[in-house]
Scaffold this motif. Sequence first.
Motif, PDB file in Angstrom:
ATOM      1  N   THR A  55      35.774  38.847  48.852  1.00  0.00           N
ATOM      2  CA  THR A  55      35.840  39.286  50.238  1.00  0.00           C
ATOM      3  C   THR A  55      37.291  39.550  50.612  1.00  0.00           C
ATOM      4  O   THR A  55      38.173  38.736  50.322  1.00  0.00           O
ATOM      5  CB  THR A  55      35.243  38.231  51.183  1.00  0.00           C
ATOM      6  N   ILE A  56      37.511  40.689  51.227  1.00  0.00           N
ATOM      7  CA  ILE A  56      38.818  41.003  51.812  1.00  0.00           C
ATOM      8  C   ILE A  56      38.589  40.999  53.306  1.00  0.00           C
ATOM      9  O   ILE A  56      37.866  41.855  53.841  1.00  0.00           O
ATOM     10  CB  ILE A  56      39.344  42.365  51.323  1.00  0.00           C
ATOM     11  N   SER A  57      39.185  40.044  53.987  1.00  0.00           N
ATOM     12  CA  SER A  57      38.782  39.759  55.371  1.00  0.00           C
ATOM     13  C   SER A  57      39.183  40.873  56.334  1.00  0.00           C
ATOM     14  O   SER A  57      38.430  41.190  57.254  1.00  0.00           O
ATOM     15  CB  SER A  57      39.378  38.436  55.841  1.00  0.00           C
ATOM     16  N   SER A  58      40.341  41.459  56.147  1.00  0.00           N
ATOM     17  CA  SER A  58      40.819  42.514  57.052  1.00  0.00           C
ATOM     18  C   SER A  58      41.665  43.471  56.217  1.00  0.00           C
ATOM     19  O   SER A  58      42.814  43.174  55.900  1.00  0.00           O
ATOM     20  CB  SER A  58      41.656  41.914  58.180  1.00  0.00           C
ATOM     21  N   LEU A  59      41.055  44.583  55.866  1.00  0.00           N
ATOM     22  CA  LEU A  59      41.683  45.485  54.898  1.00  0.00           C
ATOM     23  C   LEU A  59      42.996  46.054  55.400  1.00  0.00           C
ATOM     24  O   LEU A  59      43.071  46.595  56.512  1.00  0.00           O
ATOM     25  CB  LEU A  59      40.730  46.601  54.542  1.00  0.00           C
ATOM     26  N   GLN A  60      44.005  45.949  54.572  1.00  0.00           N
ATOM     27  CA  GLN A  60      45.296  46.566  54.829  1.00  0.00           C
ATOM     28  C   GLN A  60      45.396  47.835  53.982  1.00  0.00           C
ATOM     29  O   GLN A  60      44.661  48.003  52.996  1.00  0.00           O
ATOM     30  CB  GLN A  60      46.419  45.599  54.461  1.00  0.00           C
ATOM     31  N   SER A  61      46.340  48.682  54.325  1.00  0.00           N
ATOM     32  CA  SER A  61      46.469  49.966  53.617  1.00  0.00           C
ATOM     33  C   SER A  61      46.710  49.764  52.131  1.00  0.00           C
ATOM     34  O   SER A  61      46.229  50.539  51.305  1.00  0.00           O
ATOM     35  CB  SER A  61      47.603  50.785  54.231  1.00  0.00           C
ATOM     36  N   GLU A  62      47.415  48.696  51.782  1.00  0.00           N
ATOM     37  CA  GLU A  62      47.734  48.456  50.373  1.00  0.00           C
ATOM     38  C   GLU A  62      46.561  47.890  49.578  1.00  0.00           C
ATOM     39  O   GLU A  62      46.675  47.702  48.367  1.00  0.00           O
ATOM     40  CB  GLU A  62      48.939  47.508  50.255  1.00  0.00           C
ATOM     41  N   ASP A  63      45.445  47.615  50.232  1.00  0.00           N
ATOM     42  CA  ASP A  63      44.290  47.030  49.557  1.00  0.00           C
ATOM     43  C   ASP A  63      43.333  48.080  49.019  1.00  0.00           C
ATOM     44  O   ASP A  63      42.366  47.737  48.315  1.00  0.00           O
ATOM     45  CB  ASP A  63      43.515  46.110  50.508  1.00  0.00           C
ATOM     46  N   PHE A  64      43.568  49.333  49.349  1.00  0.00           N
ATOM     47  CA  PHE A  64      42.681  50.376  48.838  1.00  0.00           C
ATOM     48  C   PHE A  64      43.009  50.601  47.366  1.00  0.00           C
ATOM     49  O   PHE A  64      44.117  51.014  47.007  1.00  0.00           O
ATOM     50  CB  PHE A  64      42.795  51.643  49.682  1.00  0.00           C
ATOM     51  N   ALA A  65      42.018  50.277  46.519  1.00  0.00           N
ATOM     52  CA  ALA A  65      42.242  50.178  45.082  1.00  0.00           C
ATOM     53  C   ALA A  65      40.889  50.001  44.405  1.00  0.00           C
ATOM     54  O   ALA A  65      39.848  50.036  45.057  1.00  0.00           O
ATOM     55  CB  ALA A  65      43.147  48.982  44.768  1.00  0.00           C
ATOM     56  N   VAL A  66      40.921  49.808  43.084  1.00  0.00           N
ATOM     57  CA  VAL A  66      39.711  49.477  42.328  1.00  0.00           C
ATOM     58  C   VAL A  66      39.768  47.989  41.977  1.00  0.00           C
ATOM     59  O   VAL A  66      40.832  47.479  41.589  1.00  0.00           O
ATOM     60  CB  VAL A  66      39.589  50.329  41.053  1.00  0.00           C
ATOM     61  N   PRO A  79      47.579  37.197  48.995  1.00  0.00           N
ATOM     62  CA  PRO A  79      47.398  36.879  50.421  1.00  0.00           C
ATOM     63  C   PRO A  79      46.068  36.185  50.693  1.00  0.00           C
ATOM     64  O   PRO A  79      45.076  36.391  49.998  1.00  0.00           O
ATOM     65  CB  PRO A  79      47.433  38.257  51.093  1.00  0.00           C
ATOM     66  N   ALA A  80      46.057  35.401  51.767  1.00  0.00           N
ATOM     67  CA  ALA A  80      44.872  34.607  52.115  1.00  0.00           C
ATOM     68  C   ALA A  80      43.692  35.464  52.551  1.00  0.00           C
ATOM     69  O   ALA A  80      42.561  34.962  52.624  1.00  0.00           O
ATOM     70  CB  ALA A  80      45.237  33.610  53.215  1.00  0.00           C
ATOM     71  N   ARG A  81      43.918  36.743  52.838  1.00  0.00           N
ATOM     72  CA  ARG A  81      42.789  37.599  53.226  1.00  0.00           C
ATOM     73  C   ARG A  81      41.841  37.866  52.054  1.00  0.00           C
ATOM     74  O   ARG A  81      40.717  38.323  52.252  1.00  0.00           O
ATOM     75  CB  ARG A  81      43.261  38.920  53.825  1.00  0.00           C
ATOM     76  N   PHE A  82      42.286  37.573  50.834  1.00  0.00           N
ATOM     77  CA  PHE A  82      41.430  37.696  49.658  1.00  0.00           C
ATOM     78  C   PHE A  82      40.771  36.343  49.391  1.00  0.00           C
ATOM     79  O   PHE A  82      41.446  35.327  49.278  1.00  0.00           O
ATOM     80  CB  PHE A  82      42.230  38.107  48.418  1.00  0.00           C
ATOM     81  N   SER A  83      39.453  36.352  49.270  1.00  0.00           N
ATOM     82  CA  SER A  83      38.753  35.126  48.928  1.00  0.00           C
ATOM     83  C   SER A  83      37.614  35.423  47.967  1.00  0.00           C
ATOM     84  O   SER A  83      37.014  36.498  48.021  1.00  0.00           O
ATOM     85  CB  SER A  83      38.223  34.426  50.182  1.00  0.00           C
ATOM     86  N   GLY A  84      37.346  34.464  47.100  1.00  0.00           N
ATOM     87  CA  GLY A  84      36.267  34.590  46.138  1.00  0.00           C
ATOM     88  C   GLY A  84      35.282  33.458  46.304  1.00  0.00           C
ATOM     89  O   GLY A  84      35.642  32.350  46.696  1.00  0.00           O
ATOM     90  N   SER A  85      34.031  33.747  46.013  1.00  0.00           N
ATOM     91  CA  SER A  85      32.994  32.727  46.107  1.00  0.00           C
ATOM     92  C   SER A  85      31.934  32.991  45.051  1.00  0.00           C
ATOM     93  O   SER A  85      31.906  34.058  44.427  1.00  0.00           O
ATOM     94  CB  SER A  85      32.371  32.716  47.500  1.00  0.00           C
ATOM     95  N   GLY A  86      31.055  32.013  44.899  1.00  0.00           N
ATOM     96  CA  GLY A  86      29.940  32.152  43.976  1.00  0.00           C
ATOM     97  C   GLY A  86      30.077  31.268  42.758  1.00  0.00           C
ATOM     98  O   GLY A  86      31.132  30.709  42.485  1.00  0.00           O
TER      99      GLY A  86
END
Lengths: 107, 118
Positions: free
Chosen positions: A74-85, A59-66
Amino acid sequence: EIVMTQSPATLSVSPGERATLSCRASQSLSSNLAWYQQKPGQAPRVLIYGASTRATGIPARFSGSGSGTEFTLTISSLQSEDFAVYYCQQYNDWPRTFGQGTRVEIK
Amino acid sequence: QVQLVESGGGVVQPGTSLRLSCAASGLAFSNIGFHWVRQAPGKGLEWVAVIWYDGSKKYFADSVKGRFTISRDNSKNTLYLQMNSLRAEDTAVYYCARDRGVQWFDPWGQGTLVTVSS
C-alpha cells in the motif's frame, strides 16, 4: 517453482490518492516476501522485506502486509516520484521468483 | 556507500560466450553472497543465479542451468557470470545484487546489456 501473480497489471492513480497492489503466491511463503520499485532506466530497489518491514530509507507511506499466499503493498498517498513499476519476490524456496509487476501510472 | 558496477555486456551471436563482471566496493565482499538477475527488454525480472559468500553453494535458474556459471574472486572484490551457448532469449539487462540473508536483494548494480543476435 513458486509462481507469483501480481494484480492489477496497471494501476491508474491520482497524486495524493492511495494505491493498493496485490501479490499472490502459488504456495505458502510464510512472510518470505519482498517488494521492489523500479523506475524507467534504473535498477530495482527494495522497499519491503519480511512482507511488512520497510527497508532503510523507505518513506512511511509505503507499507506491506499479508502472509501465506496473499500479500499487499500500500502506498498511502502517492507522490510524483512513486509512479513506477513494482515487483514482489519470494524467497521461501529456490528458484527465487518475481511477480510480473504492477505499473502505477498517473491518472 | 555500497557500489556494484557491472561490465562485459555487448552484442554477440547465438551460440557464443560472454563473461560479465560485477565490481563491488564499500562492503565486506568476502562475507557476502551475490545474485545475478536479468530483465529482457520491456519485460519483468528473472532471477538467474546465486553464489554463497565462500563459493560453496551455487544455484541457477532452470533456463540457464548447464550453460551459465557463477564465480567470484574475493581478492578482487569481483563477481562473474560466465554465459555459454547464448540464445536470443538470453538478451537482457543483467544486474548483480547483494544477497541479504539469503533472502532479498539489496542493492543492485546499474546493469549491463547483453544482446544475442545474428
